[in-house]
Design a protein around this motif. Sequence first.
Motif, PDB file in Angstrom:
ATOM      1  N   LEU A  84     -17.508  16.462 -30.269  1.00  0.00           N
ATOM      2  CA  LEU A  84     -16.641  15.666 -31.142  1.00  0.00           C
ATOM      3  C   LEU A  84     -15.294  15.386 -30.478  1.00  0.00           C
ATOM      4  O   LEU A  84     -14.763  14.275 -30.595  1.00  0.00           O
ATOM      5  CB  LEU A  84     -16.439  16.373 -32.483  1.00  0.00           C
ATOM      6  N   ASN A  85     -14.745  16.380 -29.786  1.00  0.00           N
ATOM      7  CA  ASN A  85     -13.484  16.169 -29.062  1.00  0.00           C
ATOM      8  C   ASN A  85     -13.648  15.096 -27.995  1.00  0.00           C
ATOM      9  O   ASN A  85     -12.768  14.244 -27.818  1.00  0.00           O
ATOM     10  CB  ASN A  85     -12.986  17.463 -28.437  1.00  0.00           C
ATOM     11  N   ARG A  87     -15.816  12.669 -28.064  1.00  0.00           N
ATOM     12  CA  ARG A  87     -15.969  11.397 -28.783  1.00  0.00           C
ATOM     13  C   ARG A  87     -14.610  10.849 -29.217  1.00  0.00           C
ATOM     14  O   ARG A  87     -14.343   9.648 -29.110  1.00  0.00           O
ATOM     15  CB  ARG A  87     -16.884  11.598 -30.004  1.00  0.00           C
ATOM     16  N   VAL A  88     -13.732  11.727 -29.709  1.00  0.00           N
ATOM     17  CA  VAL A  88     -12.381  11.306 -30.102  1.00  0.00           C
ATOM     18  C   VAL A  88     -11.631  10.765 -28.892  1.00  0.00           C
ATOM     19  O   VAL A  88     -10.990   9.708 -28.968  1.00  0.00           O
ATOM     20  CB  VAL A  88     -11.610  12.471 -30.766  1.00  0.00           C
ATOM     21  N   ARG A  89     -11.710  11.468 -27.746  1.00  0.00           N
ATOM     22  CA  ARG A  89     -11.040  10.985 -26.532  1.00  0.00           C
ATOM     23  C   ARG A  89     -11.578   9.619 -26.115  1.00  0.00           C
ATOM     24  O   ARG A  89     -10.815   8.724 -25.739  1.00  0.00           O
ATOM     25  CB  ARG A  89     -11.185  12.000 -25.401  1.00  0.00           C
ATOM     26  N   GLU A  92     -10.227   7.042 -28.566  1.00  0.00           N
ATOM     27  CA  GLU A  92      -8.805   6.801 -28.318  1.00  0.00           C
ATOM     28  C   GLU A  92      -8.617   5.922 -27.089  1.00  0.00           C
ATOM     29  O   GLU A  92      -7.788   5.010 -27.087  1.00  0.00           O
ATOM     30  CB  GLU A  92      -8.064   8.130 -28.125  1.00  0.00           C
TER      31      GLU A  92
END
Length: 136
Positions: A84-85, A87-89, A92
């Motif tokens: 998930l981290n 995916r967020v990066r 962004e």
Amino acid sequence: MELSETTPLFVISVAAELAQMHPQTLRQYDRLGLVCPTRTEGKSRRYTMRDVARLREIARLSQEGVSLEGIRRVLELVNENSELNQRVRDLERELADQIMSQPGKRVFAAGDQGVIRLNPGQRPERSGSIVLWRRK
């Protein structure tokens, strides 16, 4: 061949020594799905540095009294969190690329009606009102 933490290098005896465990323990963890080493054509296990680090984490959690099922769940959640981290990066980065490719198309202002979108070159209307926010 380029080496990384995901390169399968270690036979079970070496991985067990690096993780300070018995090879039979590594076999059991493989059967339980806690660590999944790659297999050669002859079906022997090959462990990566990431696998060894995971084995050490399993040992640490086990010493703290966490059951094998609990360890499996913790590792599952850690993997999910990492994915998930990432995916967020990625999102962004995609958003930043999109914003940079369209400069001046997104302008916002805060006013007594909340946040409003402005067109490029448009100025917000000035208001003499004061907004008082109180905690409930």
